[in-house]
Design a protein around this motif. Structure first.
Motif, PDB file in Angstrom:
ATOM      1  N   LEU A 113      -6.726  -2.512  -1.212  1.00  0.00           N
ATOM      2  CA  LEU A 113      -6.542  -1.213  -0.566  1.00  0.00           C
ATOM      3  C   LEU A 113      -5.910  -1.320   0.814  1.00  0.00           C
ATOM      4  CD1 LEU A 113      -9.870   0.516  -1.660  1.00  0.00           C
ATOM      5  CD2 LEU A 113      -7.604   0.645  -2.742  1.00  0.00           C
ATOM      6  N   LYS A 114      -5.009  -0.372   1.090  1.00  0.00           N
ATOM      7  CA  LYS A 114      -4.302  -0.319   2.366  1.00  0.00           C
ATOM      8  C   LYS A 114      -5.199   0.303   3.436  1.00  0.00           C
ATOM      9  CE  LYS A 114      -1.157   2.192   0.127  1.00  0.00           C
ATOM     10  NZ  LYS A 114      -1.674   1.971  -1.213  1.00  0.00           N
ATOM     11  N   PRO A 115      -4.974  -0.049   4.703  1.00  0.00           N
ATOM     12  CA  PRO A 115      -5.716   0.602   5.786  1.00  0.00           C
ATOM     13  C   PRO A 115      -5.565   2.130   5.690  1.00  0.00           C
ATOM     14  CG  PRO A 115      -4.492  -1.262   6.641  1.00  0.00           C
ATOM     15  CD  PRO A 115      -4.059  -1.081   5.205  1.00  0.00           C
ATOM     16  N   GLY A 116      -6.657   2.827   5.919  1.00  0.00           N
ATOM     17  CA  GLY A 116      -6.646   4.291   5.847  1.00  0.00           C
ATOM     18  C   GLY A 116      -7.108   4.831   4.504  1.00  0.00           C
ATOM     19  N   THR A 117      -7.154   3.968   3.481  1.00  0.00           N
ATOM     20  CA  THR A 117      -7.640   4.408   2.167  1.00  0.00           C
ATOM     21  C   THR A 117      -9.117   4.760   2.282  1.00  0.00           C
ATOM     22  OG1 THR A 117      -6.068   2.951   1.050  1.00  0.00           O
ATOM     23  CG2 THR A 117      -7.922   3.749  -0.264  1.00  0.00           C
ATOM     24  N   ARG A 118      -9.502   5.923   1.721  1.00  0.00           N
ATOM     25  CA  ARG A 118     -10.897   6.340   1.737  1.00  0.00           C
ATOM     26  C   ARG A 118     -11.592   5.862   0.471  1.00  0.00           C
ATOM     27  NH1 ARG A 118      -6.649   9.348   2.743  1.00  0.00           N
ATOM     28  NH2 ARG A 118      -7.267  11.222   1.628  1.00  0.00           N
ATOM     29  N   VAL A 119     -12.785   5.320   0.637  1.00  0.00           N
ATOM     30  CA  VAL A 119     -13.609   4.879  -0.485  1.00  0.00           C
ATOM     31  C   VAL A 119     -14.879   5.721  -0.465  1.00  0.00           C
ATOM     32  CG1 VAL A 119     -14.843   2.946  -1.544  1.00  0.00           C
ATOM     33  CG2 VAL A 119     -12.670   2.530  -0.347  1.00  0.00           C
ATOM     34  N   VAL A 120     -15.118   6.443  -1.556  1.00  0.00           N
ATOM     35  CA  VAL A 120     -16.257   7.355  -1.640  1.00  0.00           C
ATOM     36  C   VAL A 120     -17.206   6.827  -2.707  1.00  0.00           C
ATOM     37  CG1 VAL A 120     -16.981   9.741  -2.017  1.00  0.00           C
ATOM     38  CG2 VAL A 120     -14.726   9.272  -1.021  1.00  0.00           C
ATOM     39  N   SER A 121     -18.409   6.443  -2.284  1.00  0.00           N
ATOM     40  CA  SER A 121     -19.393   5.890  -3.198  1.00  0.00           C
ATOM     41  C   SER A 121     -20.565   6.863  -3.347  1.00  0.00           C
ATOM     42  CB  SER A 121     -19.899   4.542  -2.683  1.00  0.00           C
ATOM     43  OG  SER A 121     -20.850   4.007  -3.580  1.00  0.00           O
ATOM     44  N   ILE A 145     -23.722  10.610  -0.524  1.00  0.00           N
ATOM     45  CA  ILE A 145     -22.313  10.244  -0.660  1.00  0.00           C
ATOM     46  C   ILE A 145     -21.914   9.444   0.577  1.00  0.00           C
ATOM     47  CG2 ILE A 145     -19.953  11.132  -0.824  1.00  0.00           C
ATOM     48  CD1 ILE A 145     -21.234  13.676  -2.144  1.00  0.00           C
ATOM     49  N   TYR A 146     -21.469   8.226   0.340  1.00  0.00           N
ATOM     50  CA  TYR A 146     -21.036   7.336   1.415  1.00  0.00           C
ATOM     51  C   TYR A 146     -19.512   7.330   1.443  1.00  0.00           C
ATOM     52  CZ  TYR A 146     -25.824   5.607   1.084  1.00  0.00           C
ATOM     53  OH  TYR A 146     -27.190   5.504   1.059  1.00  0.00           O
ATOM     54  N   VAL A 147     -18.948   7.579   2.618  1.00  0.00           N
ATOM     55  CA  VAL A 147     -17.497   7.576   2.771  1.00  0.00           C
ATOM     56  C   VAL A 147     -17.109   6.450   3.718  1.00  0.00           C
ATOM     57  CG1 VAL A 147     -15.442   8.889   3.421  1.00  0.00           C
ATOM     58  CG2 VAL A 147     -17.431  10.078   2.436  1.00  0.00           C
ATOM     59  N   TYR A 148     -16.197   5.602   3.240  1.00  0.00           N
ATOM     60  CA  TYR A 148     -15.696   4.483   4.035  1.00  0.00           C
ATOM     61  C   TYR A 148     -14.200   4.652   4.193  1.00  0.00           C
ATOM     62  CZ  TYR A 148     -20.113   2.551   2.380  1.00  0.00           C
ATOM     63  OH  TYR A 148     -21.451   2.358   2.099  1.00  0.00           O
TER      64      TYR A 148
END
Length: 154
Positions: A113-121, A145-148
């Motif tokens: 994943l590129k910088p700035g990509t959001r990961v929602v777990s 919901i965890y957002v990274y």
């Protein structure tokens, strides 16, 4: 990775909102099940979306639903393991795996994943990463919901 547990529609919406999904985004839903997050990302947010699902019957159901809804130009389901799929085109990744699976997946997320990509777990944090936000949703049960954001995970 765990059982297939469909995410309630209200939680799907909150996950996509928390991930700031918008037109032009490419959403990858890892462990996409019946395709509900993929379909919502396309229909409600104008994104393109790809689901990755290991269970063939769920893949076929989701692929058929996407065809029935006329979304095949913007939505697709890939049959296979999330551990063997290149999801580098993603600007948003959504997932609902248990903590140990998140841990196993983390090196691939960091690699692809590129910088700035959001990961929602949904429900389970990614150990070693610091979320940019945490949301709580009540939908029959309590969901977290965890957002990274890649580049801001430390």
């Amino acid at each position: 990775l765990g059982p297939s547990i469909p995410t309630p529609a209200s939680v799907v919406d909150r996950m996509l909102e928390a991930g700031r999904v918008k037109a032009g985004d490419v959403v990858y839903d890892l462990g996409s099940g019946d395709g509900r997050i993929v379909i919502a990302a396309v229909q409600k947010y104008g994104a393109r979306a790809v689901g990755v699902e290991v269970m063939p019957d769920l893949c076929r159901q989701a692929q058929q639903r996407i065809r029935d809804l006329g979304l095949s130009d913007r939505a697709s389901i890939v049959e296979g393991s999330v551990f063997h799929v290149d999801f580098s085109p993603a600007s948003v990744v959504t997932m609902y795996f248990m903590t140990d699976s998140n841990e196993r997946l983390r090196p691939n997320l960091e690699k692809y994943l590129k910088p700035g990509t959001r990961v929602v777990s949904n429900m389970f944090p990614i150990k070693g990463w610091k979320p940019v936000s945490v949301e709580h949703v009540k939908a029959g049960m309590d969901y977290t919901i965890y957002v990274y954001e890649i580049g801001h995970t430390k």
